[in-house]
Enzyme design. Structure first.
Site, short mmCIF file in Angstrom:
data_model
loop_
_atom_site.label_atom_id
_atom_site.label_comp_id
_atom_site.label_asym_id
_atom_site.label_seq_id
_atom_site.Cartn_x
_atom_site.Cartn_y
_atom_site.Cartn_z
N CYS A 1 0.87 -1.17 0.00
CA CYS A 1 0.00 0.00 0.00
C CYS A 1 0.91 1.23 0.00
CB CYS A 1 -0.99 -0.01 1.17
SG CYS A 1 -0.27 0.17 2.82
N ASN B 1 2.38 1.65 4.22
CA ASN B 1 2.68 0.41 4.94
C ASN B 1 2.39 0.52 6.43
OD1 ASN B 1 5.54 -1.73 5.53
ND2 ASN B 1 3.50 -2.37 5.00
N CYS C 1 -1.30 0.62 7.40
CA CYS C 1 -2.68 0.20 7.68
C CYS C 1 -3.08 -1.00 6.81
CB CYS C 1 -3.67 1.36 7.57
SG CYS C 1 -3.70 2.21 6.00
N ARG C 2 -3.30 -0.81 5.52
CA ARG C 2 -3.84 -1.89 4.69
C ARG C 2 -2.86 -3.04 4.50
NH1 ARG C 2 -5.54 1.52 -0.38
NH2 ARG C 2 -3.61 2.53 0.21
N SER C 3 -1.64 -2.77 4.06
CA SER C 3 -0.72 -3.87 3.77
C SER C 3 -0.26 -4.63 5.02
CB SER C 3 0.45 -3.43 2.90
OG SER C 3 1.18 -2.38 3.48
N ASP D 1 -8.81 3.12 1.34
CA ASP D 1 -8.01 3.71 2.40
C ASP D 1 -8.91 3.87 3.62
OD1 ASP D 1 -6.59 5.46 4.12
OD2 ASP D 1 -5.53 6.31 2.41
#
Length: 155
Positions: free
Chosen positions: A5, A8, A10-12, A122
């Site tokens: 993401c 690096n 939150c999402r990934s 996001d």
């Protein structure tokens, strides 16, 4: 397997934590390496966002030991799959990937059973449920990815 993401945090890392747990539950850790990185260098060395950690912990995932890093040139040679959280991340990866590595780049939600979303949104723009929605999508796509990979690996 590398999740990517922007920052690096939150999402990934959420995807990394979810897939790591699913890999361990299926006893595939000797065959599958899981990591995450960002396309930008905003948060190198930082822990995931506290909201990601809290929401993930509520479902049994421990993101607290993970630390942000940026995508490196060697990642394109190390990982068979590099999965972007959204099309902007995918475009950034395509612009820096060696030509022979571009086939391993995909959107993570290509593995999802839900087709309402094509990208992991996001969470910062998702209001109170943004981090929950991200985790819902990641759990589903992780199961889909492992199911597809298991049939490819034969077991």
């Amino acid at each position: 397997m590398l999740f990517v993401c922007l920052g690096n945090i939150c999402r990934s890392p959420t995807a990394q934590g979810v897939l790591l747990k699913q890999v361990r539950e299926r006893r595939l850790e000797s065959r599958i390496t899981v990591d995450s990185a960002g396309t930008a260098a905003f948060h190198i060395g930082a822990a995931p966002d506290h909201r990601s950690i809290r929401v993930a912990a509520g479902r049994g995932y421990d993101l607290s030991p993970l630390r942000a890093r940026r995508v490196r040139a060697e990642d394109f040679h190390r990982y068979d799959y590099i999965l972007a959280m959204d099309s902007e991340n995918l475009s950034s990866l395509q612009s820096i990937a060696p030509a022979e590595s571009r086939a391993q780049l995909r959107l993570f939600l290509d593995f999802s059973s839900q087709h309402k979303f094509t990208e992991v949104p996001d969470p910062y723009y998702g209001g109170a449920r943004g981090f929950d929605l991200v985790l819902d999508l990641i759990e589903d796509a992780s199961r889909g990815f492992l199911d597809q990979l298991r049939s490819r690996l034969g077991g």
